[in-house]
Design an enzyme around this catalytic site. Structure first.
Site, PDB file in Angstrom:
ATOM      1  N   ASP A  19       0.858  -1.185   0.000  1.00 44.18           N
ATOM      2  CA  ASP A  19       0.000   0.000   0.000  1.00 44.18           C
ATOM      3  C   ASP A  19       0.894   1.236   0.000  1.00 44.18           C
ATOM      4  O   ASP A  19       2.119   1.125   0.029  1.00 44.18           O
ATOM      5  CB  ASP A  19      -0.915  -0.009   1.229  1.00 44.18           C
ATOM      6  CG  ASP A  19      -2.247   0.689   0.979  1.00 44.18           C
ATOM      7  OD1 ASP A  19      -2.261   1.725   0.276  1.00 44.18           O
ATOM      8  OD2 ASP A  19      -3.258   0.209   1.495  1.00 44.18           O
ATOM      9  N   GLY A  45       4.534   1.475  -1.502  1.00 50.77           N
ATOM     10  CA  GLY A  45       4.757   1.779  -2.909  1.00 50.77           C
ATOM     11  C   GLY A  45       3.473   2.268  -3.545  1.00 50.77           C
ATOM     12  O   GLY A  45       2.485   2.547  -2.860  1.00 50.77           O
ATOM     13  N   PHE A  47       0.636   1.367  -6.658  1.00 52.28           N
ATOM     14  CA  PHE A  47       0.230   0.356  -7.621  1.00 52.28           C
ATOM     15  C   PHE A  47       0.121   0.912  -9.040  1.00 52.28           C
ATOM     16  O   PHE A  47      -0.193   0.188  -9.967  1.00 52.28           O
ATOM     17  CB  PHE A  47      -1.052  -0.365  -7.205  1.00 52.28           C
ATOM     18  CG  PHE A  47      -2.174   0.516  -6.747  1.00 52.28           C
ATOM     19  CD1 PHE A  47      -2.644   0.407  -5.452  1.00 52.28           C
ATOM     20  CD2 PHE A  47      -2.774   1.434  -7.584  1.00 52.28           C
ATOM     21  CE1 PHE A  47      -3.692   1.201  -5.008  1.00 52.28           C
ATOM     22  CE2 PHE A  47      -3.813   2.226  -7.155  1.00 52.28           C
ATOM     23  CZ  PHE A  47      -4.282   2.102  -5.857  1.00 52.28           C
ATOM     24  N   HIS A  68     -12.481   0.698  -8.236  1.00 53.78           N
ATOM     25  CA  HIS A  68     -13.613   1.612  -8.463  1.00 53.78           C
ATOM     26  C   HIS A  68     -13.212   3.082  -8.378  1.00 53.78           C
ATOM     27  O   HIS A  68     -13.915   3.945  -8.888  1.00 53.78           O
ATOM     28  CB  HIS A  68     -14.747   1.327  -7.473  1.00 53.78           C
ATOM     29  CG  HIS A  68     -14.486   1.843  -6.090  1.00 53.78           C
ATOM     30  ND1 HIS A  68     -13.682   1.173  -5.195  1.00 53.78           N
ATOM     31  CD2 HIS A  68     -14.904   2.962  -5.470  1.00 53.78           C
ATOM     32  CE1 HIS A  68     -13.628   1.871  -4.070  1.00 53.78           C
ATOM     33  NE2 HIS A  68     -14.361   2.954  -4.208  1.00 53.78           N
TER      34      HIS A  68
END
Length: 98
Positions: A19, A45, A47, A68
């Site tokens: 995360d 980090g 994504f 989402h």
């Protein structure tokens, strides 16, 4: 956290939280408080960038309420980043709203 609950249920399982760095730091503390630091590690980090090599060992990539929030282009990038680091046979689980 979902991972700590799963780890408590499956005592031989290991896990990794990936995360944002500040969230990963908080996760590290929570993992230690629950006595799971030998089985769960936390890595910070983004994504939206190349995933760290530690994630290459993952059998499952579990995302909760991630996709989402992002445009289709970003979602494709996130999934490509997983595919780039995932070992053969790895799975993706996404819990999200539509």
């Amino acid at each position: 956290h979902v991972l700590t609950e799963i780890a408590r249920h499956y005592p031989s399982m290991r896990g990794l939280v990936f995360d944002q760095p500040s969230v990963a730091a908080n996760a590290t503390q929570a993992i230690k408080e629950q006595g799971l630091e030998k089985r769960i590690q936390s890595v910070g980090g983004s994504f939206l960038e190349a995933f760290p090599p530690e994630l290459a060992e993952c059998d499952v990539f579990h995302m909760k309420f991630i996709l989402h929030d992002w445009s289709d282009q970003h979602c494709v990038q996130i999934l490509k980043n997983i595919a780039a680091v995932a070992k053969p046979g790895a799975r993706v689980i996404s819990l999200d709203t539509i």
